[in-house]
Design a protein around this motif. Sequence first.
Motif, PDB file in Angstrom:
ATOM      1  N   HIS A  70      -4.520  -1.215  -0.540  1.00 22.22           N
ATOM      2  CA  HIS A  70      -3.364  -1.036  -0.538  1.00 22.22           C
ATOM      3  C   HIS A  70      -2.750  -1.756  -1.878  1.00 22.22           C
ATOM      4  CE1 HIS A  70      -4.814  -5.020  -0.358  1.00 22.22           C
ATOM      5  NE2 HIS A  70      -3.746  -5.902  -1.395  1.00 22.22           N
ATOM      6  N   ASN A 108       2.387  -6.017   7.970  1.00 29.60           N
ATOM      7  CA  ASN A 108       3.770  -5.726   7.173  1.00 29.60           C
ATOM      8  C   ASN A 108       3.888  -4.648   6.392  1.00 29.60           C
ATOM      9  OD1 ASN A 108       3.494  -4.962  10.253  1.00 29.60           O
ATOM     10  ND2 ASN A 108       5.749  -6.802  10.049  1.00 29.60           N
ATOM     11  N   GLU A 109       3.796  -5.848   4.888  1.00 25.32           N
ATOM     12  CA  GLU A 109       3.977  -5.829   3.698  1.00 25.32           C
ATOM     13  C   GLU A 109       2.387  -5.380   3.314  1.00 25.32           C
ATOM     14  OE1 GLU A 109       3.905  -8.943   5.727  1.00 25.32           O
ATOM     15  OE2 GLU A 109       6.679  -9.145   5.556  1.00 25.32           O
ATOM     16  N   ALA A 112       3.504  -1.477   3.907  1.00 23.18           N
ATOM     17  CA  ALA A 112       4.205  -1.073   3.017  1.00 23.18           C
ATOM     18  C   ALA A 112       3.937  -0.791   1.229  1.00 23.18           C
ATOM     19  CB  ALA A 112       5.183  -1.234   3.248  1.00 23.18           C
ATOM     20  N   GLU A 113       3.252  -1.594   1.551  1.00 25.53           N
ATOM     21  CA  GLU A 113       2.046  -0.868  -0.295  1.00 25.53           C
ATOM     22  C   GLU A 113       1.488   0.864   0.207  1.00 25.53           C
ATOM     23  OE1 GLU A 113       0.919  -4.188  -3.251  1.00 25.53           O
ATOM     24  OE2 GLU A 113       1.112  -5.367  -0.960  1.00 25.53           O
ATOM     25  N   ILE A 115       2.028   2.574   2.058  1.00 27.46           N
ATOM     26  CA  ILE A 115       2.875   4.030   2.315  1.00 27.46           C
ATOM     27  C   ILE A 115       3.362   4.522   0.999  1.00 27.46           C
ATOM     28  CG2 ILE A 115       5.150   4.424   3.426  1.00 27.46           C
ATOM     29  CD1 ILE A 115       3.257   4.353   5.793  1.00 27.46           C
ATOM     30  N   ASP A 116       3.857   3.573   0.452  1.00 25.66           N
ATOM     31  CA  ASP A 116       4.429   4.366  -0.630  1.00 25.66           C
ATOM     32  C   ASP A 116       3.107   4.954  -1.952  1.00 25.66           C
ATOM     33  OD1 ASP A 116       6.896   2.481  -0.538  1.00 25.66           O
ATOM     34  OD2 ASP A 116       6.270   1.757  -1.237  1.00 25.66           O
ATOM     35  N   GLU A 150      10.123  -1.303  10.267  1.00 29.90           N
ATOM     36  CA  GLU A 150      11.771  -1.998   9.749  1.00 29.90           C
ATOM     37  C   GLU A 150      10.517  -2.790   8.067  1.00 29.90           C
ATOM     38  OE1 GLU A 150      13.860  -5.102  11.839  1.00 29.90           O
ATOM     39  OE2 GLU A 150      14.893  -3.454  12.468  1.00 29.90           O
ATOM     40  N   GLU A 151       9.614  -3.435   8.692  1.00 31.16           N
ATOM     41  CA  GLU A 151       9.121  -4.014   7.001  1.00 31.16           C
ATOM     42  C   GLU A 151       7.939  -3.014   6.402  1.00 31.16           C
ATOM     43  OE1 GLU A 151       9.073  -8.996   8.894  1.00 31.16           O
ATOM     44  OE2 GLU A 151       6.887  -8.168   8.630  1.00 31.16           O
ATOM     45  N   SER A 152       7.068  -1.987   7.424  1.00 29.69           N
ATOM     46  CA  SER A 152       6.360  -1.312   6.883  1.00 29.69           C
ATOM     47  C   SER A 152       7.204   0.499   6.073  1.00 29.69           C
ATOM     48  CB  SER A 152       5.125  -1.089   7.110  1.00 29.69           C
ATOM     49  OG  SER A 152       4.554  -2.101   7.322  1.00 29.69           O
ATOM     50  N   LEU A 153       8.117   0.644   6.517  1.00 24.79           N
ATOM     51  CA  LEU A 153       8.866   2.189   6.568  1.00 24.79           C
ATOM     52  C   LEU A 153      10.477   2.316   6.121  1.00 24.79           C
ATOM     53  CD1 LEU A 153       7.545   3.967   9.778  1.00 24.79           C
ATOM     54  CD2 LEU A 153       6.348   3.860   7.491  1.00 24.79           C
ATOM     55  N   HIS A 155      12.096   0.620   3.578  1.00 28.30           N
ATOM     56  CA  HIS A 155      12.226   0.290   2.052  1.00 28.30           C
ATOM     57  C   HIS A 155      12.614   2.007   2.199  1.00 28.30           C
ATOM     58  CE1 HIS A 155       8.497   1.132   2.550  1.00 28.30           C
ATOM     59  NE2 HIS A 155       7.844   1.239   1.642  1.00 28.30           N
TER      60      HIS A 155
END
Length: 253
Positions: A70, A108-109, A112-113, A115-116, A150-153, A155
Amino acid sequence: MRKQIAAANWKMNCTFQEGEKLMDGILKAEIKLADHQLAIFAVPYPYLLMTRSEVEEEKNYYAAAQNCHHKKSGAYTGEVSAQMLHSLNISYCLVGHSERREYNAETNEMLAEKIDLCLENFITPIFCCGEPLNIREAGTQNEYVAKQLEESLFHLPADKIKSIIIAYEPIWAIGTGKTASTEQAQEIHHYLRSVIAGKYGNDIANEIPILYGGSVKANNAKEIFGCADVDGGLVGGASLVANDFIEIIKALK
Ligand code: PGA
């Protein structure tokens, strides 16, 4: 038509030689994929180049990583970054498999990183979500998986979320031989799509492939993939047997 995908997840199985033999066995079947169909092989890191070169000449067959770190780069001994995967021409990566959430405390946070970083590096993430047994028994699976999205995608801007693949994998069905019923699978896939539609609109929600994972086998793939909102599968155990995975690829809509 939405993309239909048979994704193999080898997990931590096979020696290199066994992996090569497995790939050869699957490719020998010469299954020609339609434009909207994909076969993706998520293999251990040391086998990525072998797998990539095995599928190079095959239309719509791809190698994938099972994870990436991440953080972008730096002092993270033993880790592999999205940029490294991109430098090997790897264009798919699993993100947030339940085994990594559980054994590697992935939140989840953090996902999200990841995923980015995947998207920055032109890698399509296959984002895994799904509830444990106690949540299913309490009947709160919808809220649970919606929160994961919601928390991973959520944004992501609309033009980015469009390139994500989602894999819904109820944890109680992974490696247990228990599959969700087609009604359960269709219901929650439809729900996930409606959550995406609520945020991004119907057009985008209808474009995103949502795969089912959890004890998909040669003898149940057709039925599961037949559900309107199921766009193929993420397959563990049965992806390690060439003839079984061949049947699973053939079961794609
Ligand atoms: P399984 O694994 O097919 O062995 O249940 C699925 C997965 O973990 O992706």
